[in-house]
Design a protein around this motif. Structure first.
Motif, PDB file in Angstrom:
ATOM      1  N   TYR A  44       0.843  -1.200   0.000  1.00  0.00           N
ATOM      2  CA  TYR A  44       0.000   0.000   0.000  1.00  0.00           C
ATOM      3  C   TYR A  44       0.871   1.239   0.000  1.00  0.00           C
ATOM      4  O   TYR A  44       1.831   1.341   0.766  1.00  0.00           O
ATOM      5  CB  TYR A  44      -0.946  -0.022   1.204  1.00  0.00           C
ATOM      6  N   ARG A  45       0.521   2.153  -0.866  1.00  0.00           N
ATOM      7  CA  ARG A  45       1.259   3.405  -1.005  1.00  0.00           C
ATOM      8  C   ARG A  45       0.367   4.545  -0.533  1.00  0.00           C
ATOM      9  O   ARG A  45      -0.790   4.659  -0.937  1.00  0.00           O
ATOM     10  CB  ARG A  45       1.631   3.617  -2.472  1.00  0.00           C
ATOM     11  N   VAL A  46       0.911   5.380   0.332  1.00  0.00           N
ATOM     12  CA  VAL A  46       0.176   6.557   0.808  1.00  0.00           C
ATOM     13  C   VAL A  46       0.176   7.601  -0.297  1.00  0.00           C
ATOM     14  O   VAL A  46       1.205   7.882  -0.910  1.00  0.00           O
ATOM     15  CB  VAL A  46       0.836   7.137   2.081  1.00  0.00           C
ATOM     16  N   LEU A  47      -0.984   8.174  -0.561  1.00  0.00           N
ATOM     17  CA  LEU A  47      -1.100   9.229  -1.561  1.00  0.00           C
ATOM     18  C   LEU A  47      -0.944  10.565  -0.833  1.00  0.00           C
ATOM     19  O   LEU A  47      -1.898  11.112  -0.283  1.00  0.00           O
ATOM     20  CB  LEU A  47      -2.437   9.120  -2.291  1.00  0.00           C
ATOM     21  N   GLY A  48       0.272  11.048  -0.805  1.00  0.00           N
ATOM     22  CA  GLY A  48       0.637  12.224  -0.012  1.00  0.00           C
ATOM     23  C   GLY A  48      -0.190  13.461  -0.291  1.00  0.00           C
ATOM     24  O   GLY A  48      -0.597  14.162   0.631  1.00  0.00           O
ATOM     25  N   SER A  49      -0.477  13.736  -1.543  1.00  0.00           N
ATOM     26  CA  SER A  49      -1.245  14.948  -1.856  1.00  0.00           C
ATOM     27  C   SER A  49      -2.660  14.844  -1.297  1.00  0.00           C
ATOM     28  O   SER A  49      -3.204  15.825  -0.787  1.00  0.00           O
ATOM     29  CB  SER A  49      -1.282  15.194  -3.362  1.00  0.00           C
ATOM     30  N   GLN A  50      -3.253  13.656  -1.374  1.00  0.00           N
ATOM     31  CA  GLN A  50      -4.583  13.453  -0.821  1.00  0.00           C
ATOM     32  C   GLN A  50      -4.568  13.572   0.700  1.00  0.00           C
ATOM     33  O   GLN A  50      -5.471  14.140   1.301  1.00  0.00           O
ATOM     34  CB  GLN A  50      -5.131  12.079  -1.217  1.00  0.00           C
ATOM     35  N   LEU A  51      -3.527  13.047   1.322  1.00  0.00           N
ATOM     36  CA  LEU A  51      -3.397  13.119   2.773  1.00  0.00           C
ATOM     37  C   LEU A  51      -3.237  14.564   3.222  1.00  0.00           C
ATOM     38  O   LEU A  51      -3.859  14.994   4.187  1.00  0.00           O
ATOM     39  CB  LEU A  51      -2.215  12.261   3.232  1.00  0.00           C
TER      40      LEU A  51
END
Length: 82
Positions: A44-51
């Protein structure tokens, strides 16, 4: 961006792998993480811009609640002093 399997997350967090999988499914549903298949593994990859956008929105909501609670406090104090 850093990617990890649910089982790897369960090793470092105080919850079960099943709980991690359920949380990741919710985070995926709202667009905060993305599953990436690597062979038989799903990482799983965190979507930084969404976070970052979610954090910004939560800050705005928190500020709104702070204002509302301050208003309630003022009203309650005014009623006590009457």
């Amino acid at each position: 961006m850093y990617k990890r399997q649910a089982s790897a997350l369960a090793e470092v967090l105080p919850v079960s792998r099943q709980a991690i999988a359920k949380h990741l499914a919710v985070l995926q549903d709202v667009g905060l993480v993305e599953p990436v298949r690597v062979g038989r593994e799903v990482r799983y990859r965190v979507l930084g811009s969404q976070l970052a956008e979610t954090a910004r929105r939560l800050d705005l909501i928190g500020a709104q609640w702070d204002r509302r609670l301050a208003t309630i406090k003022q009203i309650a104090e005014a009623l006590e002093s009457e």
